[in-house]
Design a protein around this motif. Sequence first.
Motif, PDB file in Angstrom:
ATOM      1  N   MET A 126       0.837  -1.202   0.000  1.00 13.47           N
ATOM      2  CA  MET A 126       0.000   0.000   0.000  1.00 13.47           C
ATOM      3  C   MET A 126       0.869   1.247   0.000  1.00 13.47           C
ATOM      4  SD  MET A 126      -2.928   0.932   2.765  1.00 13.47           S
ATOM      5  CE  MET A 126      -3.954   2.374   2.606  1.00 13.47           C
ATOM      6  N   VAL A 127       0.497   2.231  -0.822  1.00 12.93           N
ATOM      7  CA  VAL A 127       1.217   3.502  -0.907  1.00 12.93           C
ATOM      8  C   VAL A 127       0.190   4.625  -0.859  1.00 12.93           C
ATOM      9  CG1 VAL A 127       2.734   4.927  -2.338  1.00 12.93           C
ATOM     10  CG2 VAL A 127       3.047   2.453  -2.285  1.00 12.93           C
ATOM     11  N   ILE A 128       0.500   5.695  -0.109  1.00 19.75           N
ATOM     12  CA  ILE A 128      -0.376   6.857  -0.021  1.00 19.75           C
ATOM     13  C   ILE A 128       0.448   8.126  -0.256  1.00 19.75           C
ATOM     14  CG2 ILE A 128      -2.021   5.752   1.543  1.00 19.75           C
ATOM     15  CD1 ILE A 128      -0.692   7.303   3.868  1.00 19.75           C
ATOM     16  N   THR A 129      -0.242   9.254  -0.374  1.00 20.68           N
ATOM     17  CA  THR A 129       0.428  10.546  -0.505  1.00 20.68           C
ATOM     18  C   THR A 129       0.558  11.190   0.874  1.00 20.68           C
ATOM     19  OG1 THR A 129      -1.627  11.788  -0.760  1.00 20.68           O
ATOM     20  CG2 THR A 129      -0.640  10.866  -2.779  1.00 20.68           C
ATOM     21  N   ALA A 130       1.355  12.245   0.954  1.00 19.25           N
ATOM     22  CA  ALA A 130       1.505  12.982   2.212  1.00 19.25           C
ATOM     23  C   ALA A 130       0.167  13.591   2.630  1.00 19.25           C
ATOM     24  CB  ALA A 130       2.574  14.057   2.075  1.00 19.25           C
ATOM     25  N   ALA A 131      -0.612  14.066   1.660  1.00 19.95           N
ATOM     26  CA  ALA A 131      -1.929  14.628   1.975  1.00 19.95           C
ATOM     27  C   ALA A 131      -2.856  13.558   2.550  1.00 19.95           C
ATOM     28  CB  ALA A 131      -2.549  15.263   0.728  1.00 19.95           C
ATOM     29  N   GLN A 132      -2.810  12.367   1.999  1.00 21.16           N
ATOM     30  CA  GLN A 132      -3.618  11.269   2.526  1.00 21.16           C
ATOM     31  C   GLN A 132      -3.167  10.908   3.944  1.00 21.16           C
ATOM     32  OE1 GLN A 132      -2.837   8.721  -0.891  1.00 21.16           O
ATOM     33  NE2 GLN A 132      -5.057   8.560  -1.266  1.00 21.16           N
ATOM     34  N   ALA A 133      -1.868  10.924   4.181  1.00 21.44           N
ATOM     35  CA  ALA A 133      -1.344  10.628   5.517  1.00 21.44           C
ATOM     36  C   ALA A 133      -1.851  11.656   6.524  1.00 21.44           C
ATOM     37  CB  ALA A 133       0.181  10.602   5.501  1.00 21.44           C
ATOM     38  N   ALA A 134      -1.846  12.929   6.145  1.00 21.52           N
ATOM     39  CA  ALA A 134      -2.339  13.985   7.033  1.00 21.52           C
ATOM     40  C   ALA A 134      -3.831  13.790   7.319  1.00 21.52           C
ATOM     41  CB  ALA A 134      -2.083  15.355   6.422  1.00 21.52           C
ATOM     42  N   GLN A 135      -4.595  13.421   6.310  1.00 19.32           N
ATOM     43  CA  GLN A 135      -6.030  13.190   6.495  1.00 19.32           C
ATOM     44  C   GLN A 135      -6.278  11.991   7.417  1.00 19.32           C
ATOM     45  OE1 GLN A 135      -8.540  15.164   5.619  1.00 19.32           O
ATOM     46  NE2 GLN A 135      -9.903  13.779   6.701  1.00 19.32           N
ATOM     47  N   LEU A 136      -5.517  10.910   7.219  1.00 16.37           N
ATOM     48  CA  LEU A 136      -5.658   9.741   8.090  1.00 16.37           C
ATOM     49  C   LEU A 136      -5.338  10.099   9.540  1.00 16.37           C
ATOM     50  CD1 LEU A 136      -4.056   6.917   5.898  1.00 16.37           C
ATOM     51  CD2 LEU A 136      -6.474   7.104   6.582  1.00 16.37           C
ATOM     52  N   LEU A 137      -4.313  10.919   9.737  1.00 17.10           N
ATOM     53  CA  LEU A 137      -3.948  11.335  11.095  1.00 17.10           C
ATOM     54  C   LEU A 137      -5.094  12.099  11.747  1.00 17.10           C
ATOM     55  CD1 LEU A 137      -1.925  11.601  13.429  1.00 17.10           C
ATOM     56  CD2 LEU A 137      -1.011  13.634  12.275  1.00 17.10           C
ATOM     57  N   LEU A 138      -5.693  13.041  11.015  1.00 14.03           N
ATOM     58  CA  LEU A 138      -6.805  13.806  11.574  1.00 14.03           C
ATOM     59  C   LEU A 138      -7.982  12.906  11.928  1.00 14.03           C
ATOM     60  CD1 LEU A 138      -6.797  17.015   9.343  1.00 14.03           C
ATOM     61  CD2 LEU A 138      -5.992  16.770  11.697  1.00 14.03           C
ATOM     62  N   GLN A 139      -8.287  11.940  11.068  1.00 18.81           N
ATOM     63  CA  GLN A 139      -9.376  10.998  11.345  1.00 18.81           C
ATOM     64  C   GLN A 139      -9.063  10.173  12.588  1.00 18.81           C
ATOM     65  OE1 GLN A 139      -9.801   8.682   7.766  1.00 18.81           O
ATOM     66  NE2 GLN A 139     -10.573  10.403   6.588  1.00 18.81           N
ATOM     67  N   ASP A 140      -7.833   9.673  12.656  1.00 22.23           N
ATOM     68  CA  ASP A 140      -7.425   8.863  13.802  1.00 22.23           C
ATOM     69  C   ASP A 140      -7.461   9.681  15.088  1.00 22.23           C
ATOM     70  OD1 ASP A 140      -7.023   6.696  12.123  1.00 22.23           O
ATOM     71  OD2 ASP A 140      -4.839   6.921  12.070  1.00 22.23           O
ATOM     72  N   LEU A 141      -6.988  10.919  15.038  1.00 23.63           N
ATOM     73  CA  LEU A 141      -6.944  11.756  16.237  1.00 23.63           C
ATOM     74  C   LEU A 141      -8.341  12.010  16.782  1.00 23.63           C
ATOM     75  CD1 LEU A 141      -4.137  14.315  15.391  1.00 23.63           C
ATOM     76  CD2 LEU A 141      -4.060  12.415  17.027  1.00 23.63           C
ATOM     77  N   SER A 142      -9.310  12.182  15.911  1.00 23.96           N
ATOM     78  CA  SER A 142     -10.686  12.392  16.358  1.00 23.96           C
ATOM     79  C   SER A 142     -11.158  11.225  17.225  1.00 23.96           C
ATOM     80  CB  SER A 142     -11.600  12.568  15.145  1.00 23.96           C
ATOM     81  OG  SER A 142     -12.933  12.677  15.563  1.00 23.96           O
ATOM     82  N   HIS A 143     -10.859  10.019  16.802  1.00 23.95           N
ATOM     83  CA  HIS A 143     -11.221   8.817  17.563  1.00 23.95           C
ATOM     84  C   HIS A 143     -10.555   8.815  18.941  1.00 23.95           C
ATOM     85  CE1 HIS A 143     -11.776   4.573  18.527  1.00 23.95           C
ATOM     86  NE2 HIS A 143     -10.468   4.457  18.650  1.00 23.95           N
ATOM     87  N   PHE A 144      -9.272   9.158  18.983  1.00 25.34           N
ATOM     88  CA  PHE A 144      -8.542   9.127  20.252  1.00 25.34           C
ATOM     89  C   PHE A 144      -8.920  10.297  21.161  1.00 25.34           C
ATOM     90  CE2 PHE A 144      -6.121   6.226  17.647  1.00 25.34           C
ATOM     91  CZ  PHE A 144      -5.987   5.158  18.518  1.00 25.34           C
ATOM     92  N   GLU A 145      -9.223  11.450  20.588  1.00 22.35           N
ATOM     93  CA  GLU A 145      -9.705  12.572  21.393  1.00 22.35           C
ATOM     94  C   GLU A 145     -11.017  12.194  22.101  1.00 22.35           C
ATOM     95  OE1 GLU A 145      -7.962  16.178  18.568  1.00 22.35           O
ATOM     96  OE2 GLU A 145      -9.957  15.357  18.192  1.00 22.35           O
ATOM     97  N   THR A 146     -11.925  11.584  21.358  1.00 17.17           N
ATOM     98  CA  THR A 146     -13.195  11.153  21.939  1.00 17.17           C
ATOM     99  C   THR A 146     -12.958  10.117  23.032  1.00 17.17           C
ATOM    100  OG1 THR A 146     -14.384  11.616  19.893  1.00 17.17           O
ATOM    101  CG2 THR A 146     -15.434  10.085  21.434  1.00 17.17           C
ATOM    102  N   GLY A 147     -12.096   9.149  22.753  1.00 16.14           N
ATOM    103  CA  GLY A 147     -11.815   8.099  23.724  1.00 16.14           C
ATOM    104  C   GLY A 147     -11.217   8.629  25.008  1.00 16.14           C
TER     105      GLY A 147
END
Length: 144
Positions: free
Chosen positions: A44-65
Motif C-alpha cells: 500500500m502507498v499513499i500521498t503525504a496529503a492522505q497521511a495527514a487526512q488519516l492522522l486527523l481521522q485517527d486523532l478524532s477517535h482518540f480525542e473522543t476516547g
Amino acid sequence: MQINAQGINLIKQFEGLRLSAYQDSVGIWTIGYGHTGDEVHAGMVITAAQAAQLLLQDLSHFETGVSELVSVPLNSNQFSALVSFSYNVGLEDLGASTLLRLLNEQNYVGAAQQFPCWDHAGNQVLPGLLRRRMAEQALFLQAV
C-alpha cells in the motif's frame, strides 16, 4: 477537547511519516503517521496529503476516547499527552492502566510518573518508546 499543536508534533515526530506500508515492531501493518487498520496491507502507498487526512481521522477517535475515559479536569497539554499516549498504546490499554486510575483519583503527579512504565513492545524494552513516554510525560507536566 482537541489535541494541541504540541501533541500533534509529538505524534508526528515519534511516528514519522511513511508513505509505504510497513510492519511495526510487533508486526502490525502501518502507514502514514502510524495509521493502522484492516485496510493497511503490504504494498500500500499513499500521498503525504492522505497521511495527514488519516492522522486527523485517527486523532478524532482518540480525542473522543480520552474524553470518555478521563473523569477529572485536564489542561490542553495533559489532554494532548494522553491522546499521544493512547494513539500509540491504544484506548483499551489506557482504560486499563494505573496511569488512568491515578489520574481519575486526581493524583496528577502519580499519573505522570506512570508514562515511563510503558516502554515495552513485544516483551522488549524499546529505547524509542522510552523517549516517547518521556516526551509525553514532559508535555503532561508542562504548564499551559
